[in-house]
Design an enzyme around this catalytic site. Structure first.
Site, PDB file in Angstrom:
ATOM      1  CE  LYS A  21      60.071  79.741 -61.189  1.00 28.52           C
ATOM      2  NZ  LYS A  21      60.283  81.577 -61.251  1.00 28.52           N
ATOM      3  CB  VAL A 111      47.081  79.828 -60.804  1.00 29.42           C
ATOM      4  CG1 VAL A 111      47.342  79.655 -62.449  1.00 29.42           C
ATOM      5  CG2 VAL A 111      46.664  78.367 -60.317  1.00 29.42           C
ATOM      6  N   GLY A 114      54.662  83.281 -60.382  1.00 30.02           N
ATOM      7  CA  GLY A 114      55.903  83.375 -60.555  1.00 30.02           C
ATOM      8  C   GLY A 114      56.599  82.258 -59.776  1.00 30.02           C
ATOM      9  CB  ALA A 116      57.871  77.178 -61.697  1.00 31.21           C
ATOM     10  N   GLY A 118      52.509  75.779 -62.545  1.00 31.27           N
ATOM     11  CA  GLY A 118      52.073  74.984 -63.667  1.00 31.27           C
ATOM     12  C   GLY A 118      53.311  74.202 -64.332  1.00 31.27           C
ATOM     13  CB  SER A 119      57.161  74.428 -64.578  1.00 32.74           C
ATOM     14  OG  SER A 119      56.710  75.618 -65.614  1.00 32.74           O
ATOM     15  CG  ASP A 152      60.305  78.277 -64.958  1.00 34.45           C
ATOM     16  OD1 ASP A 152      61.348  78.626 -65.365  1.00 34.45           O
ATOM     17  OD2 ASP A 152      59.508  79.097 -64.517  1.00 34.45           O
TER      18      ASP A 152
HETATM   19  O1  C5P Z   1      58.321  78.411 -71.375  1.00 35.89           O
HETATM   20  P1  C5P Z   1      57.208  79.136 -71.113  1.00 35.89           P
HETATM   21  O2  C5P Z   1      55.949  78.613 -71.690  1.00 35.89           O
HETATM   22  O3  C5P Z   1      56.799  78.960 -69.366  1.00 35.89           O
HETATM   23  O4  C5P Z   1      57.326  80.547 -71.254  1.00 35.89           O
HETATM   24  C1  C5P Z   1      55.997  81.466 -71.083  1.00 35.89           C
HETATM   25  C2  C5P Z   1      56.197  82.724 -71.616  1.00 35.89           C
HETATM   26  O5  C5P Z   1      57.302  83.503 -70.963  1.00 35.89           O
HETATM   27  C3  C5P Z   1      57.001  82.519 -73.007  1.00 35.89           C
HETATM   28  O6  C5P Z   1      55.873  82.423 -74.072  1.00 35.89           O
HETATM   29  C4  C5P Z   1      57.903  83.973 -73.262  1.00 35.89           C
HETATM   30  O7  C5P Z   1      56.992  84.955 -73.534  1.00 35.89           O
HETATM   31  C5  C5P Z   1      58.253  84.280 -71.844  1.00 35.89           C
HETATM   32  N1  C5P Z   1      59.751  83.650 -71.667  1.00 35.89           N
HETATM   33  C6  C5P Z   1      60.724  84.175 -72.457  1.00 35.89           C
HETATM   34  N2  C5P Z   1      61.953  83.717 -72.191  1.00 35.89           N
HETATM   35  C7  C5P Z   1      62.157  82.768 -71.288  1.00 35.89           C
HETATM   36  C8  C5P Z   1      61.096  82.154 -70.882  1.00 35.89           C
HETATM   37  C9  C5P Z   1      59.841  82.378 -70.945  1.00 35.89           C
HETATM   38  O8  C5P Z   1      60.342  85.418 -73.063  1.00 35.89           O
HETATM   39  N3  C5P Z   1      63.560  82.332 -71.213  1.00 35.89           N
END
Ligand code: C5P
Length: 323
Positions: A21, A111, A114, A116, A118-119, A152
């Site tokens: 994405k 990896v 930015g 996504a 892993g998601s 994501d």
């Molecule tokens: O949700 P995910 O595990 O991908 O997010 C990784 C890190 O990115 C979170 O631990 C957080 O520090 C940051 N994050 C955030 N606000 C969001 C999404 C991600 O601060 N809306």
């Protein structure tokens, strides 16, 4: 176009592919008490795909090959493993072998880029296991399980173009027309999403203390961007691309400025850091222009590598089921 090879009876393995994405808008609110930030973002799925094959097994394991494969954690921290475990739990698959899968991930999405990736692998695993085990969860149910794995993941299940709110996991489809051609320039090293958000908070606090900006307010959806997407006009969309995390990513990898500037020099309609970076995304006038930008950025050494992609494309979907 997705081709699905169906076989009679239970299958032993299922392959799903899943797109990367780019965020067309990424507006970040203040830090919440739970460590996340409220977002308003416009997700756009592009034709750079990972492929995930799940095969019945006694124990769950994961193997990662391709772009950046060695950097992906194996074992229980792996998002795809967590996805398989979460789906097995949610659908009551208990007992030896019942919820076990061998997960093979073939990566083209870099990896910590930015994009996504892993998601995406978690989303593909959810979709593939849903098919392998014939548990029949709806897309909405897969998104609900996915949201616990990463902000994501729901978008990687859904794909297309969608507005994300909350942590980015609460989706509404966006009315959008047209096709968008991109050059994607990959950075030399990855960036940790959590560190980029933390840097964004620090930069904002410093600017507020210096009297240069008001504290971050609640993010809002860009009406001009949504109108440009409805019109399906890349020339209108380009200048409206925005990313609140870009200053943080640029402060952590200042060399990205050169890539962005060179892409603009090559006539990109818009140039932004994708998500938390360091991938830079360049909106092109068409497929040939996207290729030209990618070739120029690769040969100038402004990035590690570059490719072209287009969107929107569908989210994670089954491409092959085999006995
Ligand atoms: O949700 P995910 O595990 O991908 O997010 C990784 C890190 O990115 C979170 O631990 C957080 O520090 C940051 N994050 C955030 N606000 C969001 C999404 C991600 O601060 N809306």
């Amino acid at each position: 176009m997705t081709h699905v090879t169906q076989v009679d009876g239970p299958t032993d393995s299922v392959t799903a592919r899943v797109p990367a994405k780019v965020n067309l808008q990424l507006s970040v609110g203040p830090l919440r008490e739970d460590g996340y930030h409220d977002l308003v973002t416009v997700f756009h799925a592009v034709s750079l795909f990972d492929e995930v094959t799940v095969t019945r097994a006694d124990r769950t394991s994961v193997l990662v090959t391709g772009e950046g494969g060695p950097a992906v954690p194996l074992g229980p921290a792996n998002l795809a493993v967590r996805a398989a475990v979460a789906l097995a739990r949610a659908t009551g698959r208990r007992g030896r072998g019942a919820g076990g899968v061998k997960i093979e991930i073939r990566k083209r999405i870099p990896v910590a880029a930015g994009l996504a990736g892993g998601s995406a692998d978690a989303a593909a695993t959810l979709v593939a296991c849903n098919d392998l085990w014939q548990v029949g969860l709806s897309q909405a149910e897969l998104c609900e399980i996915g949201a616990d794995l990463g902000s994501d993941v729901p978008f990687a299940v859904v794909g297309g173009i969608a507005v994300g709110r909350g942590r980015g996991d609460v989706l509404t489809p966006a009315l959008a027309a047209g096709n968008y051609h991109w050059a994607l320039a990959f950075g030399q090293a990855g960036l940790s999403t959590a560190e980029v958000y933390a840097t964004c908070d620090r930069l904002r606090a410093r600017a507020t203390a210096a009297g240069n900006r008001a504290p971050a307010g609640e993010p809002t959806l860009s009406t001009p961007l949504m109108a440009a997407l409805r019109a399906g006009d890349p020339a209108q969309v380009g200048p409206l691309l925005s990313n609140d995390l870009q200053p943080a990513a640029l402060s952590m990898q200042p060399e990205l400025r050169r890539a962005l500037a060179e892409g603009r020099d090559y006539g990109a309609l818009g140039a932004i850091v994708s998500g938390s970076g360091p991938t830079c995304a360049f909106l092109a006038k068409g497929a040939a222009h996207a290729r030209d930008i990618a070739v120029a950025l690769t040969s100038s050494g402004a990035c590690r590598a570059a490719t072209r992609a287009s969107g929107p494309v569908p989210g994670a979907s089954v491409v092959k089921a085999g006995a």
